[in-house]
Design a protein around this motif. Structure first.
Motif, PDB file in Angstrom:
ATOM      1  N   GLY A  68       0.343  -1.075   0.236  1.00 26.28           N
ATOM      2  CA  GLY A  68       0.054   0.165   0.067  1.00 26.28           C
ATOM      3  C   GLY A  68       0.985   1.163  -0.529  1.00 26.28           C
ATOM      4  O   GLY A  68       1.878   1.395  -0.587  1.00 26.28           O
ATOM      5  N   TRP A  69       0.774   2.083   0.991  1.00 24.67           N
ATOM      6  CA  TRP A  69       1.557   3.269   1.196  1.00 24.67           C
ATOM      7  C   TRP A  69       2.459   2.945   2.029  1.00 24.67           C
ATOM      8  O   TRP A  69       3.431   4.137   2.221  1.00 24.67           O
ATOM      9  CB  TRP A  69       0.692   4.324   1.257  1.00 24.67           C
ATOM     10  N   PHE A  70       2.837   1.757   2.999  1.00 25.96           N
ATOM     11  CA  PHE A  70       3.521   2.124   3.584  1.00 25.96           C
ATOM     12  C   PHE A  70       5.069   1.139   3.075  1.00 25.96           C
ATOM     13  O   PHE A  70       5.013  -0.229   2.605  1.00 25.96           O
ATOM     14  CB  PHE A  70       2.745   1.043   4.659  1.00 25.96           C
ATOM     15  N   THR A  71       6.228   1.827   3.010  1.00 24.42           N
ATOM     16  CA  THR A  71       6.973   0.479   2.925  1.00 24.42           C
ATOM     17  C   THR A  71       7.428   0.232   4.395  1.00 24.42           C
ATOM     18  O   THR A  71       7.780   1.273   5.586  1.00 24.42           O
ATOM     19  CB  THR A  71       8.098   1.658   2.242  1.00 24.42           C
ATOM     20  N   ARG A  72       8.347  -0.620   4.560  1.00 21.62           N
ATOM     21  CA  ARG A  72       8.520  -1.375   5.611  1.00 21.62           C
ATOM     22  C   ARG A  72      10.153  -2.380   5.281  1.00 21.62           C
ATOM     23  O   ARG A  72       9.673  -2.726   4.472  1.00 21.62           O
ATOM     24  CB  ARG A  72       7.866  -1.737   6.529  1.00 21.62           C
ATOM     25  N   THR A  73      10.653  -2.741   6.639  1.00 17.75           N
ATOM     26  CA  THR A  73      12.141  -3.494   5.952  1.00 17.75           C
ATOM     27  C   THR A  73      11.278  -5.303   6.598  1.00 17.75           C
ATOM     28  O   THR A  73      11.144  -5.371   7.736  1.00 17.75           O
ATOM     29  CB  THR A  73      13.468  -3.334   7.154  1.00 17.75           C
ATOM     30  N   GLN A  74      11.348  -5.812   5.650  1.00 18.02           N
ATOM     31  CA  GLN A  74      11.263  -7.454   6.349  1.00 18.02           C
ATOM     32  C   GLN A  74      12.110  -7.976   6.608  1.00 18.02           C
ATOM     33  O   GLN A  74      13.513  -8.038   5.867  1.00 18.02           O
ATOM     34  CB  GLN A  74      10.415  -8.279   5.463  1.00 18.02           C
ATOM     35  N   LYS A  75      12.014  -8.601   7.839  1.00 17.21           N
ATOM     36  CA  LYS A  75      13.244  -9.758   7.326  1.00 17.21           C
ATOM     37  C   LYS A  75      12.990 -11.349   7.288  1.00 17.21           C
ATOM     38  O   LYS A  75      12.451 -11.628   8.168  1.00 17.21           O
ATOM     39  CB  LYS A  75      14.251  -9.482   8.945  1.00 17.21           C
ATOM     40  N   ILE A  76      13.126 -11.767   6.005  1.00 17.34           N
ATOM     41  CA  ILE A  76      12.386 -13.480   5.816  1.00 17.34           C
ATOM     42  C   ILE A  76      13.384 -14.338   6.121  1.00 17.34           C
ATOM     43  O   ILE A  76      15.103 -14.031   5.377  1.00 17.34           O
ATOM     44  CB  ILE A  76      11.919 -13.129   4.926  1.00 17.34           C
ATOM     45  N   PRO A  77      13.551 -14.585   6.984  1.00 17.23           N
ATOM     46  CA  PRO A  77      14.078 -16.448   7.252  1.00 17.23           C
ATOM     47  C   PRO A  77      14.384 -17.101   6.260  1.00 17.23           C
ATOM     48  O   PRO A  77      13.336 -17.684   5.348  1.00 17.23           O
ATOM     49  CB  PRO A  77      13.361 -16.741   8.281  1.00 17.23           C
ATOM     50  N   GLN A  78      15.768 -17.536   5.584  1.00 13.70           N
ATOM     51  CA  GLN A  78      15.962 -18.736   4.869  1.00 13.70           C
ATOM     52  C   GLN A  78      17.620 -19.460   5.032  1.00 13.70           C
ATOM     53  O   GLN A  78      17.670 -19.491   6.448  1.00 13.70           O
ATOM     54  CB  GLN A  78      16.544 -17.471   3.517  1.00 13.70           C
ATOM     55  N   GLN A  79      17.880 -20.463   4.302  1.00 11.45           N
ATOM     56  CA  GLN A  79      18.763 -21.519   3.918  1.00 11.45           C
ATOM     57  C   GLN A  79      20.171 -20.920   4.545  1.00 11.45           C
ATOM     58  O   GLN A  79      20.060 -19.659   4.561  1.00 11.45           O
ATOM     59  CB  GLN A  79      19.187 -22.217   2.958  1.00 11.45           C
ATOM     60  N   GLY A  80      20.990 -21.485   4.766  1.00  9.04           N
ATOM     61  CA  GLY A  80      22.417 -20.237   5.128  1.00  9.04           C
ATOM     62  C   GLY A  80      23.082 -20.518   4.143  1.00  9.04           C
ATOM     63  O   GLY A  80      22.925 -21.283   2.487  1.00  9.04           O
ATOM     64  N   TRP A  81      23.738 -19.807   3.924  1.00 14.72           N
ATOM     65  CA  TRP A  81      24.780 -19.176   3.094  1.00 14.72           C
ATOM     66  C   TRP A  81      26.057 -19.173   3.369  1.00 14.72           C
ATOM     67  O   TRP A  81      25.960 -18.392   3.931  1.00 14.72           O
ATOM     68  CB  TRP A  81      25.019 -18.186   2.144  1.00 14.72           C
ATOM     69  N   TYR A  82      27.068 -19.829   3.210  1.00 10.94           N
ATOM     70  CA  TYR A  82      28.332 -20.078   4.028  1.00 10.94           C
ATOM     71  C   TYR A  82      29.049 -19.940   3.123  1.00 10.94           C
ATOM     72  O   TYR A  82      29.160 -20.212   2.093  1.00 10.94           O
ATOM     73  CB  TYR A  82      28.556 -21.090   5.169  1.00 10.94           C
ATOM     74  N   LEU A  83      30.601 -18.946   3.363  1.00  4.92           N
ATOM     75  CA  LEU A  83      31.752 -18.890   2.797  1.00  4.92           C
ATOM     76  C   LEU A  83      32.445 -19.869   3.973  1.00  4.92           C
ATOM     77  O   LEU A  83      33.120 -19.330   5.225  1.00  4.92           O
ATOM     78  CB  LEU A  83      31.957 -17.385   2.806  1.00  4.92           C
ATOM     79  N   VAL A  84      33.390 -20.345   2.976  1.00  6.47           N
ATOM     80  CA  VAL A  84      34.986 -20.347   4.224  1.00  6.47           C
ATOM     81  C   VAL A  84      36.346 -20.200   3.334  1.00  6.47           C
ATOM     82  O   VAL A  84      36.284 -20.601   2.202  1.00  6.47           O
ATOM     83  CB  VAL A  84      34.385 -22.073   4.033  1.00  6.47           C
ATOM     84  N   GLY A  85      37.330 -20.228   4.291  1.00  6.72           N
ATOM     85  CA  GLY A  85      38.229 -20.187   3.638  1.00  6.72           C
ATOM     86  C   GLY A  85      39.252 -21.683   3.510  1.00  6.72           C
ATOM     87  O   GLY A  85      38.894 -22.484   3.516  1.00  6.72           O
ATOM     88  N   PRO A  86      39.981 -21.137   3.426  1.00  7.94           N
ATOM     89  CA  PRO A  86      41.221 -20.452   2.764  1.00  7.94           C
ATOM     90  C   PRO A  86      41.107 -19.419   1.724  1.00  7.94           C
ATOM     91  O   PRO A  86      40.626 -19.751   1.015  1.00  7.94           O
ATOM     92  CB  PRO A  86      42.364 -21.004   2.551  1.00  7.94           C
ATOM     93  N   SER A  87      41.011 -17.989   1.689  1.00  9.38           N
ATOM     94  CA  SER A  87      41.313 -17.140   0.844  1.00  9.38           C
ATOM     95  C   SER A  87      42.505 -17.215   0.171  1.00  9.38           C
ATOM     96  O   SER A  87      42.999 -17.296   0.769  1.00  9.38           O
ATOM     97  CB  SER A  87      41.360 -15.946   1.532  1.00  9.38           C
ATOM     98  N   HIS A  88      41.874 -17.053  -1.432  1.00  4.11           N
ATOM     99  CA  HIS A  88      43.810 -17.073  -2.388  1.00  4.11           C
ATOM    100  C   HIS A  88      43.461 -15.737  -2.246  1.00  4.11           C
ATOM    101  O   HIS A  88      42.632 -14.832  -2.652  1.00  4.11           O
ATOM    102  CB  HIS A  88      43.351 -17.814  -2.671  1.00  4.11           C
ATOM    103  N   GLY A  89      44.916 -15.157  -3.335  1.00  6.74           N
ATOM    104  CA  GLY A  89      44.828 -14.426  -4.266  1.00  6.74           C
ATOM    105  C   GLY A  89      44.754 -12.951  -3.609  1.00  6.74           C
ATOM    106  O   GLY A  89      45.794 -12.202  -3.256  1.00  6.74           O
ATOM    107  N   HIS A  90      43.328 -12.139  -3.037  1.00  2.00           N
ATOM    108  CA  HIS A  90      42.880 -10.703  -2.559  1.00  2.00           C
ATOM    109  C   HIS A  90      44.332 -11.419  -1.264  1.00  2.00           C
ATOM    110  O   HIS A  90      44.550  -9.813  -1.018  1.00  2.00           O
ATOM    111  CB  HIS A  90      41.561 -10.727  -2.395  1.00  2.00           C
ATOM    112  N   CYS A  91      43.890 -12.096  -0.717  1.00  2.00           N
ATOM    113  CA  CYS A  91      44.232 -11.809   0.787  1.00  2.00           C
ATOM    114  C   CYS A  91      45.945 -12.778   0.926  1.00  2.00           C
ATOM    115  O   CYS A  91      46.466 -12.622   2.046  1.00  2.00           O
ATOM    116  CB  CYS A  91      43.833 -12.506   1.490  1.00  2.00           C
ATOM    117  N   ALA A  92      46.389 -12.905  -0.318  1.00  4.01           N
ATOM    118  CA  ALA A  92      48.266 -13.206   0.122  1.00  4.01           C
ATOM    119  C   ALA A  92      48.851 -12.175  -0.104  1.00  4.01           C
ATOM    120  O   ALA A  92      48.752 -10.676  -0.165  1.00  4.01           O
ATOM    121  CB  ALA A  92      48.421 -14.149  -1.851  1.00  4.01           C
TER     122      ALA A  92
END
Lengths: 290, 123
Positions: A266-290
């Motif tokens: 409608g006329w109202f805008t709000r932030t919705q927190k929507i639970p979902q599956q987990g998205w994970y990044l795992v190390g080790p980092s390469h290149g950028h962190c070398a």
């Protein structure tokens, strides 16, 4: 006789009739006028006045309805229009137009309140139990672990590069909801695991990812944009991209399991927190962190 | 003839200023005012109408009232004219003089109206 003319039965009847005739007038006005009439009769008539004398005095006074009519509206008063005192007087002086405007305002406020109640009570969008990494190399290295209650999708962090995921978002309500942006606002990284330059976009067509979406390649031809409206009981793809930053050591991980979206209803805008599956990044980092 | 209804309307228009005029001479209590007005033949339709009028004049700030309990007399509410009441009365006197003259001219077929009719015929 010890009494006054006010005890005479004709006077009592007249005063009772006057009471009835003035019903509806402001109580203060009624009290004052009765007090004046009683004082008038008390002084005009002897205590032992005959029926004829009382009847003549009452006739000269005027009938109760006539007197009540005079009390409610007298024309030709010199000077400014004579106001009636007290609350009822002030109320009576309010113009008809003012009443109409006040009524309209009340109706508008009530209508706006109902409108707000309705749209603010609409339930949030839902994660539709499906998703994938956006880039092919992340899909290639993903590791999906599902339990009875949750799914976690882990892939290697590519520090300094764009990474992201795409999920299905479903509108379970009877009201169209429009995704206008990331719930994180101007601060990037709210929806992105250890990322910056977050970008949220939504597919324009009714698309479900649940049945074997394979990321970027499968999404070719699907246009992602903002804002996008999701009609009742339809699904859209929501893509979240970011540039991964930070450096993870071997086995170290970071991730999120909810997405924050700015949604207009409608006329109202709000932030919705929507639970979902987990998205994970795992190390080790390469290149950028070398 | 104006008839009783017409006379009642006329009385209503002038009763307020007449009350102010009586109070201009001295404060009066209710019955006294009624009797003085009744003495002016044809001015008062019924005694009771004076009281709502007095209340309205007071609410308009043209008269004030106060109870007086003079020795040897019963307690009475006396009405007095205010400065605003005097100004209102003066304004009405000026208006009335002009108004009554105008009405009189029309009712008595004065020269001014005849002149206008004469001009109309000449066209």
């Amino acid at each position: 006789m010890n009494g006054t003319a006010l005890d005479h039965h004709l006077v009592r009847d007249y005063l009772a009739e006057l009471d009835a005739a003035m019903r509806g007038l402001p109580p203060a006005q009624v009290r004052e006028l009765k007090e004046q009439i009683k004082a008038h009769l008390d002084e005009a008539l002897p205590a032992d006045a005959s029926d004829e004398q009382v009847a003549a005095a009452l006739t000269r006074l005027g009938s109760a309805p006539e007197l009540a009519a005079e009390a409610s509206a007298i024309a030709g008063v010199a000077g400014p229009a004579a106001p009636v005192s007290g609350f009822w007087g002030r109320l009576a002086r309010v113009r008809r137009r003012t009443w109409v405007i006040a009524g309209l305002i009340v109706i508008l406020i009530a209508g706006a309140g109902k409108y707000a109640d309705y749209y603010l009570s609409v339930g949030p969008l839902q994660y539709s139990n499906g998703g994938d990494w956006w880039y092919a190399q992340d899909v290639k290295h993903q590791d999906i672990v599902s339990t009875y209650t949750a799914t976690q999708n882990t892939t290697r962090i590519r520090s300094g590069q764009r990474q992201g995921y795409v999920i299905s978002i479903y509108n379970p309500t009877k009201v169209t909801q429009t995704i206008v942006g990331s719930g994180s606002g101007p601060t990037a990284g709210y929806n992105a695991p250890w990322g910056k330059d977050e970008q949220v976009a939504v597919s324009r067509s009714d698309t479900d990812i649940a049945n074997g979406f394979t990321g970027e390649s499968a999404a070719r031809g699907i246009r992602f944009t903002l804002p996008v409206s999701i009609p009742p009981f339809q699904t859209r793809l929501v893509r979240v991209l970011w540039t991964s930053e930070g450096c993870l050591t071997n086995g170290e991980s970071t991730g999120i399991n909810q997405v924050f979206l700015r949604v207009r209803v409608g006329w109202f805008t709000r932030t919705q927190k929507i639970p979902q599956q987990g998205w994970y990044l795992v190390g080790p980092s390469h290149g950028h962190c070398a | 003839m104006a008839g009783e209804a017409g006379l009642t309307e006329l009385r209503r228009g002038v009763l307020g200023p007449c009350v102010l005029s009586l109070l201009e001479l001295r404060p009066r209590f209710g019955l006294e005012l009624v009797r003085d007005l009744a003495a002016a033949d044809g001015l008062l339709t019924s005694d009771g109408t004076v009281y709502p009028l007095l209340n309205r004049l007071r609410d308009a700030g043209l008269v004030t009232s106060e109870w007086q309990d003079n020795e040897g007399e019963r307690a009475r509410r006396y009405y007095s004219i205010t400065e605003a009441g005097r100004q209102s009365l003066e304004a009405f006197r000026a208006d009335w003089a002009q108004f009554s003259a105008t009405v009189g001219n029309v009712l008595n077929h004065t020269a001014a109206l005849d002149g206008a009719q004469q001009k109309g015929r000449e066209r």
